[in-house]
Design an enzyme around this catalytic site. Structure first.
Site, PDB file in Angstrom:
ATOM      1  N   GLY A   1       7.085   3.873   6.381  1.00  0.00           N
ATOM      2  CA  GLY A   1       6.765   4.506   6.596  1.00  0.00           C
ATOM      3  C   GLY A   1       6.488   4.255   8.925  1.00  0.00           C
ATOM      4  O   GLY A   1       6.507   4.945   9.334  1.00  0.00           O
TER       5      GLY A   1
ATOM      6  N   ARG B   1      -4.091   0.667   4.836  1.00  0.00           N
ATOM      7  CA  ARG B   1      -2.679   1.267   5.596  1.00  0.00           C
ATOM      8  C   ARG B   1      -2.759   2.594   5.679  1.00  0.00           C
ATOM      9  O   ARG B   1      -2.414   3.234   4.209  1.00  0.00           O
ATOM     10  CB  ARG B   1      -1.592   0.708   4.993  1.00  0.00           C
ATOM     11  CG  ARG B   1       0.177   0.040   5.605  1.00  0.00           C
ATOM     12  CD  ARG B   1       0.708   1.235   4.893  1.00  0.00           C
ATOM     13  NE  ARG B   1       2.011   1.142   4.841  1.00  0.00           N
ATOM     14  CZ  ARG B   1       2.722   2.556   4.654  1.00  0.00           C
ATOM     15  NH1 ARG B   1       2.703   3.661   4.020  1.00  0.00           N
ATOM     16  NH2 ARG B   1       4.000   2.120   5.527  1.00  0.00           N
TER      17      ARG B   1
ATOM     18  N   THR C   1      10.826  10.488   3.855  1.00  0.00           N
ATOM     19  CA  THR C   1      10.491   9.451   2.666  1.00  0.00           C
ATOM     20  C   THR C   1      11.261   8.179   2.711  1.00  0.00           C
ATOM     21  O   THR C   1      12.414   8.110   3.919  1.00  0.00           O
ATOM     22  CB  THR C   1      11.676   9.664   1.123  1.00  0.00           C
ATOM     23  OG1 THR C   1      10.582   8.608   0.766  1.00  0.00           O
ATOM     24  CG2 THR C   1      12.247  10.524   1.358  1.00  0.00           C
ATOM     25  N   GLY C   2      10.261   6.879   2.985  1.00  0.00           N
ATOM     26  CA  GLY C   2      11.082   5.677   3.670  1.00  0.00           C
ATOM     27  C   GLY C   2       9.832   5.255   3.919  1.00  0.00           C
ATOM     28  O   GLY C   2       8.607   4.903   3.610  1.00  0.00           O
TER      29      GLY C   2
ATOM     30  N   THR D   1       7.440   8.220  -1.834  1.00  0.00           N
ATOM     31  CA  THR D   1       7.465   9.963  -1.285  1.00  0.00           C
ATOM     32  C   THR D   1       7.778  11.064  -1.899  1.00  0.00           C
ATOM     33  O   THR D   1       8.969  11.416  -2.014  1.00  0.00           O
ATOM     34  CB  THR D   1       7.135   9.669   0.211  1.00  0.00           C
ATOM     35  OG1 THR D   1       6.131   8.609   0.427  1.00  0.00           O
ATOM     36  CG2 THR D   1       6.316  10.555   0.570  1.00  0.00           C
TER      37      THR D   1
ATOM     38  N   GLY E   1       1.187   5.400   5.999  1.00  0.00           N
ATOM     39  CA  GLY E   1       2.029   5.206   6.204  1.00  0.00           C
ATOM     40  C   GLY E   1       2.558   6.654   7.814  1.00  0.00           C
ATOM     41  O   GLY E   1       1.541   7.353   8.508  1.00  0.00           O
ATOM     42  N   ASP E   2       3.940   7.232   7.677  1.00  0.00           N
ATOM     43  CA  ASP E   2       3.745   8.067   7.979  1.00  0.00           C
ATOM     44  C   ASP E   2       3.841   9.643   7.455  1.00  0.00           C
ATOM     45  O   ASP E   2       3.207  10.835   7.947  1.00  0.00           O
ATOM     46  CB  ASP E   2       5.539   8.399   8.311  1.00  0.00           C
ATOM     47  CG  ASP E   2       5.986   8.193   7.050  1.00  0.00           C
ATOM     48  OD1 ASP E   2       5.756   7.609   5.690  1.00  0.00           O
ATOM     49  OD2 ASP E   2       7.679   9.210   6.924  1.00  0.00           O
TER      50      ASP E   2
HETATM   51  N1  GLY Z   1       6.996   7.385   3.733  1.00  0.00           N
HETATM   52  C1  GLY Z   1       5.572   6.974   2.614  1.00  0.00           C
HETATM   53  C2  GLY Z   1       5.221   5.628   3.991  1.00  0.00           C
HETATM   54  O1  GLY Z   1       5.341   4.730   3.732  1.00  0.00           O
HETATM   55  O2  GLY Z   1       3.966   5.674   3.277  1.00  0.00           O
END
Ligand code: GLY
Length: 341
Positions: A253, A227, A250-251, A199, A229-230
């Site tokens: 999510g 899906r 970033t990681g 990200t 994410g965060d």
């Molecule tokens: N951190 C980005 C995601 O998991 O979508």
């Protein structure tokens, strides 16, 4: 006489409020600014070839230079976050915008969010497939609707109406990341296995004391269609509050969502008067599982903290004190506070 005394008091106050910069010049608070960016915490930069490293560094330098130029000229934190992330989204070396990884169906589904620390206004989009710059649409959601998050078709219809640049989905198929690292080959590895969470994000403290944060992503490689994410979830991947800090993650999510990672950093500062360094350290080293990602953050005084629990994190920082640095290599687990042995 009274007028004279008031004048002296004001002058004294001005002296007290001024700060001496590293270059020795007196600088008022209103002239200081800080910015940090990330371009993903997936993979281990030590194993990347020279070309991949160079692409990442050049991309981050370009984005950070834009941020520096804008902040020096007095631009708002929000404008800087949007402009910097737009540059990263247009660079196929990062997993956002053009360089987004693909889902199991071989499509790019993009997510982004932005938040204004001055008033807690925020906007986000998720699962968009024909929007060139999701961060710009996230800002439009914030400013032009009463909502915070729009998803998939509704987000795309809104984007079109708001004048956002549309692209054919094939725009995302030409990315450097996809062709080199993420072929659609039916090999359905998980994001954790192929370490492809990369990200982009930006946090800013501007000359006016305002904070803003933004995050944009293609998500995790070979994710299920639909899906999310965060990154588009305010509180998980992004948060900003002028009284405390601006944060972007970033990681993986799912871990950031479970831990309400971005807001938890703020909550630690708010309810326990924890420093930004300690709050980020707690999240990265004690809450998020090892190898799940990183965080960048800036507090209201402009202090920058960047940490990750992965081998590396592409990131950069700049400030009005002359700092300007981009890097790929691993930071020490903690830069500013000693870790227990
Ligand atoms: N951190 C980005 C995601 O998991 O979508």
């Amino acid at each position: 006489m009274k007028k004279h005394a008031a004048c002296i008091l004001l002058m004294l106050l001005a002296v007290v409020m001024n700060a001496t910069t590293s270059s020795g010049q007196i600088k008022t608070d209103s002239e200081t600014w800080s910015i940090a960016i990330h371009g993903g915490a997936g993979g281990d930069a030590a194993n990347w070839d020279a070309k991949k490293k160079e692409l990442r560094l050049v991309g981050m330098r370009k984005a950070l230079s834009k941020g520096k130029e804008m902040l020096s000229s007095g631009a708002s934190a929000l404008d800087v976050v949007e402009a910097v992330i737009t540059i990263l989204e247009d660079d196929a070396s990062f997993n956002a915008g053009k360089g987004s990884v693909l889902n199991q169906a071989g499509k790019a589904e993009l997510d982004a969010s932005i938040m204004n620390g001055a008033n807690l206004a925020c906007g986000a989009v998720a699962g968009v497939t024909v929007v060139k710059n999701p961060i710009q649409v996230a800002r439009s959601v914030m400013e032009e609707t009463p909502h915070v998050l729009l998803v998939s078709q509704g987000a795309e219809e809104f984007a079109k109406k708001s004048g956002a640049v549309q692209v054919d989905p094939s725009y995302f198929l030409s990315s450097v990341l996809r062709t080199r690292d993420n072929p659609v080959d039916g090999n359905r590895t998980t994001a954790r296995e192929d370490k492809h969470y990369g990200t982009v994000g930006c946090v800013v403290r501007d000359q006016h004391g305002n904070l803003a944060a933004g995050t944009s992503t293609g998500g995790t490689s070979k994710k299920l269609a639909g899906r999310v994410g965060d990154s588009p979830l305010v509180g998980a991947g992004t948060y900003a509050d002028n009284r405390f800090a601006a944060v972007s993650g970033t990681g993986i999510g799912e871990e950031y969502i479970r831990n309400a990672a971005a807001y938890d950093v703020i909550a630690q500062m708010r309810y326990a008067s924890t420093s930004l360094e300690d709050a980020v350290d707690e999240m990265i080293n004690n809450r998020l599982p090892d190898q799940s990602g990183g965080l960048i953050a800036v507090d209201r005084d402009g202090k920058i903290v960047m940490q990750h629990n992965t081998p590396s994190m592409s990131c950069g920082s700049a400030s009005s004190d002359g700092l300007f640095e981009v890097r790929l290599d691993a930071f020490p687990a903690r830069e500013s506070v000693d870790k227990p042995q």
